[in-house]
Design a protein around this motif. Structure first.
Motif, short mmCIF file in Angstrom:
data_model
loop_
_atom_site.label_atom_id
_atom_site.label_comp_id
_atom_site.label_asym_id
_atom_site.label_seq_id
_atom_site.Cartn_x
_atom_site.Cartn_y
_atom_site.Cartn_z
N LEU A 226 33.68 30.90 5.09
CA LEU A 226 34.17 30.60 6.43
C LEU A 226 34.41 29.10 6.58
CD1 LEU A 226 34.78 32.10 9.13
CD2 LEU A 226 32.54 31.32 9.92
N LEU A 227 33.53 28.30 6.02
CA LEU A 227 33.73 26.85 6.04
C LEU A 227 35.02 26.48 5.32
CD1 LEU A 227 30.11 25.59 5.19
CD2 LEU A 227 31.26 25.49 7.41
N THR A 228 35.26 27.09 4.19
CA THR A 228 36.46 26.80 3.41
C THR A 228 37.72 27.24 4.15
OG1 THR A 228 35.23 27.04 1.33
CG2 THR A 228 37.62 27.24 1.21
N ASP A 229 37.67 28.42 4.76
CA ASP A 229 38.86 29.02 5.35
C ASP A 229 39.19 28.46 6.73
OD1 ASP A 229 38.96 30.58 3.11
OD2 ASP A 229 38.16 32.39 4.05
N VAL A 230 38.18 28.03 7.48
CA VAL A 230 38.39 27.71 8.90
C VAL A 230 38.10 26.25 9.24
CG1 VAL A 230 37.64 28.23 11.26
CG2 VAL A 230 37.93 30.09 9.60
N ALA A 231 36.99 25.73 8.79
CA ALA A 231 36.52 24.44 9.29
C ALA A 231 37.42 23.29 8.85
CB ALA A 231 35.09 24.19 8.82
N GLU A 232 37.74 22.42 9.79
CA GLU A 232 38.43 21.17 9.51
C GLU A 232 37.49 19.98 9.65
OE1 GLU A 232 41.66 21.28 12.24
OE2 GLU A 232 42.70 22.90 11.20
N THR A 233 36.52 20.11 10.55
CA THR A 233 35.50 19.08 10.77
C THR A 233 34.13 19.73 10.60
OG1 THR A 233 36.90 17.91 12.35
CG2 THR A 233 34.54 17.43 12.40
N ILE A 234 33.25 19.07 9.86
CA ILE A 234 31.91 19.62 9.63
C ILE A 234 30.86 18.63 10.10
CG2 ILE A 234 30.24 20.38 7.88
CD1 ILE A 234 32.52 21.57 6.32
N VAL A 235 29.99 19.12 10.99
CA VAL A 235 28.88 18.33 11.52
C VAL A 235 27.64 18.70 10.71
CG1 VAL A 235 27.50 17.78 13.55
CG2 VAL A 235 29.93 18.34 13.81
N ASP A 236 27.10 17.75 9.97
CA ASP A 236 25.97 17.99 9.08
C ASP A 236 24.69 17.47 9.74
OD1 ASP A 236 24.27 18.40 6.98
OD2 ASP A 236 25.16 16.91 5.65
N LEU A 237 23.76 18.39 10.03
CA LEU A 237 22.51 18.03 10.69
C LEU A 237 21.35 17.84 9.72
CD1 LEU A 237 22.56 20.32 13.88
CD2 LEU A 237 23.49 18.03 13.56
N ASP A 238 21.62 17.94 8.42
CA ASP A 238 20.54 17.73 7.46
C ASP A 238 20.12 16.26 7.46
OD1 ASP A 238 19.99 20.26 6.55
OD2 ASP A 238 21.53 20.24 5.01
N PRO A 239 18.92 15.95 6.93
CA PRO A 239 18.40 14.58 6.99
C PRO A 239 19.35 13.55 6.40
CG PRO A 239 16.70 16.11 6.27
CD PRO A 239 17.97 16.88 6.30
N THR A 240 19.35 12.36 7.00
CA THR A 240 20.14 11.22 6.54
C THR A 240 19.24 9.99 6.51
OG1 THR A 240 20.84 10.82 8.82
CG2 THR A 240 22.33 12.11 7.42
N PRO A 241 19.66 8.90 5.85
CA PRO A 241 18.78 7.72 5.76
C PRO A 241 18.41 7.14 7.12
CG PRO A 241 20.60 7.56 4.21
CD PRO A 241 20.88 8.75 5.05
N ASP A 242 19.33 7.21 8.09
CA ASP A 242 19.05 6.64 9.41
C ASP A 242 18.77 7.70 10.47
OD1 ASP A 242 21.52 7.76 9.64
OD2 ASP A 242 22.58 5.90 10.17
#
Length: 551
Positions: A226-242
């Protein structure tokens, strides 16, 4: 749930804007200064591991949850489908459909009334008719009921309008609700894990609808297809450095590329800070050692000289302590990196072969195949076709009613089952260590080939020290995978291996399966995984012809 925020759709004027949104759960930040703008052309996906706030962000966007800080501006109508559904809905299918398209139906009724008034020559009827016509056109009211019916049929949902929703399964109720939302034609659709409860044809219909609809889409999903077929923008909530969310453009490919680059920067900065901290710690230790013993002058030196030198060494220690404190490691530890082990190979004769295998009532037809070094086989088919049964027979856990399975002598086989069978009361590290000890003691695995749990990059030390029942489903699945790989198998059997695993880990696992020297038998419904292994030999069960594959 159909939640209009204005009487009429705003269409091209519609907007959904989150500005500096934060949500706390106690003292823990769930969302940290999120900015997101959704337009009628947006196709946004929200991703992240369990507990990272995906549903929370959807609730904030939809207005069901007020953020602790920040604002959300909504212009237009919203259709929202949460992941959980109430089991106490006393409506019928027909009533649910009527409520979903209540505005278009009301618009048609108003237009009919205005037409009658116009034909009767009622004063002001022409203005009323024009307004009613404009409203009906804006809502595309004439097509509303047909849109829902098409969606009900395409999603294999209940179409009998008199059927009570309470009589339907959770999956059936979900499909009815999803069909109503697709037919309602709101300015924005907010969907939480919409691929649950859908079959292959339903998934394809949903993807087509989300791509082509006139209106914005925000979807929480773990479904990579579904991400491949539909998404144009992806909001990633996994941990980040900041600890700030990352927003990636260019669809799933852009997300993967951006995430990889982000991880590399994170690891480099973390290692740079650690190296500098270690250097400063060594410098401080050296200064402290000199203060203790290295400054003492030879006998006969005057006391004033000794005191002067001591003061200088004390100042040196203080300076180094200050430098060390000023260069504390501020970057958090990067996420785990999955390290798929080198699996051994056996060339020559077939590693694994099955000849006309069947199990009464569970695996019909006679299944035959043969796998050698680096052999690959994908087992597909509808639910109940016998995929898990076949893998159980290959693993020696089930006995076939006919046919036979042969595994090369001394070849090791690893079987990742679809459902976990871990002892929930024991600690993960203890279970893994006992598994390794049993393999070595039995002579199945040379001690020199044993792999430490930490070497695989699947569980952190603090997670491995917990009782298995305290781990999340994703962490338990990681332990299952670790136990299988610890066997260093020549033949790898994987039954729905992507269940409960994060998107990032599934990508890493997919790449590893393509490169490993071991033979692999894979059974999965994961559409993206099936695409990724599209060049593997495949066997489809549940058909009348005998399954046969050579690899």
């Amino acid at each position: 749930m159909h939640t209009p925020t204005t009487p009429l759709p705003a269409r091209q004027r519609a907007q959904l804007i989150a500005a500096d949104v934060s949500v706390m759960r106690g003292a823990t930040p769930v969302l940290n200064h999120v900015d997101l703008a959704v337009t009628p052309a947006s196709r946004v996906a929200i991703v992240g591991e369990n507990g990272r706030g995906k549903s929370t962000l959807l609730h904030v966007l939809g207005g069901a949850l007020i953020p602790d800080t920040g604002t959300v501006q909504r212009t237009g109508t919203l259709g929202v489908a949460e992941q959980e559904m109430s089991a106490s809905d006393d409506r019928t299918v027909g009533q649910a459909v009527a409520e979903a398209i209540a505005e278009p139906l009301a618009a048609l009724a108003s237009l009919d009334a205005a037409a009658e008034a116009l034909s009767a020559g009622t004063s002001g009827a022409d203005e009323s008719y024009a307004a009613a016509l404009e409203r009906a056109e804006l809502l595309d009211a004439w097509d509303a009921e047909r849109r829902v019916q098409i969606a009900l049929e395409a999603l294999d949902a209940e179409t009998d309008p008199g059927r009570p929703l309470g009589d339907l399964s959770v999956g059936q109720r979900y499909r009815v609700r999803l069909a109503c939302l697709l037919g309602a034609d709101d300015d924005f659709l907010l969907l939480d894990e919409p691929t649950n409860h859908l079959d292959r044809s339903g998934l394809e219909f949903l993807s087509t609808q989300l791509r082509s609809r006139v209106g914005g889409v925000v979807v929480v999903t773990h479904d990579r297809a579904l991400l491949t077929d539909v998404a144009e923008t992806i909001v990633d909530l996994d941990p980040t450095p900041d600890d700030r969310v990352r927003v990636y453009g260019n669809g799933y490919a852009g997300y993967r590329e951006g995430r990889r680059a982000e991880r590399e920067r994170w690891e480099q900065e973390y290692e740079r800070q650690r190296a500098e901290h270690a250097r400063l710690q060594d410098s401080l230790s050296s200064a402290q050692n000199r203060l203790v013993s290295g400054w003492r002058p030879e006998k006969g030196s005057n006391k004033h000289g000794r005191a002067t030198r001591a003061g200088g060494l004390v100042q040196s220690v203080h300076r180094r302590q200050e430098h060390l404190e000023a260069h504390a490691v501020t970057v958090p530890e990067p996420p785990l990196q999955f390290r798929f082990p080198d699996l051994p190979t056996r060339t020559g004769a077939a590693l694994l072969s099955a000849e006309r295998v069947s199990v009464a009532g569970r695996l019909t037809g006679a299944v035959s195949f043969s796998l050698s070094h680096r052999g690959r086989l994908v087992v597909t088919g509808p639910n109940g076709a016998g995929k898990s049964t076949l893998l159980g027979v290959i693993a020696g856990e089930l006995h076939p009613d006919s046919g036979s399975v042969r595994l090369m002598q001394s070849a090791r086989l690893g079987f990742l089952r679809q459902e976990t069978e871990l002892p929930l009361h024991r600690r993960a590290s203890e279970v893994y260590a006992a598994h390794i000890d049993a393999l070595v003691t039995a002579g199945t695995l040379p001690a020199s080939d044993a792999i430490g749990l930490s070497q695989l990059g699947l569980l952190r030390a603090r997670e491995a020290s917990k009782r298995i029942g305290e781990l999340s489903m994703g962490q338990q699945r990681r332990l299952d995978l670790a136990l299988v790989l610890a066997t260093r198998p020549h033949v790898l059997l994987l039954d729905e291996p992507t269940n409960h695993l994060s998107i990032a880990l599934v990508d890493e696992l997919t790449d590893a399966l393509g490169a490993t020297q071991a033979a692999v038998v894979l059974s999965t419904h994961d559409r993206q995984l099936l695409r990724d292994v599209g060049d593997w030999p495949a066997m489809r069960l549940g058909v009348q012809t005998e399954g046969d594959a050579r690899a």
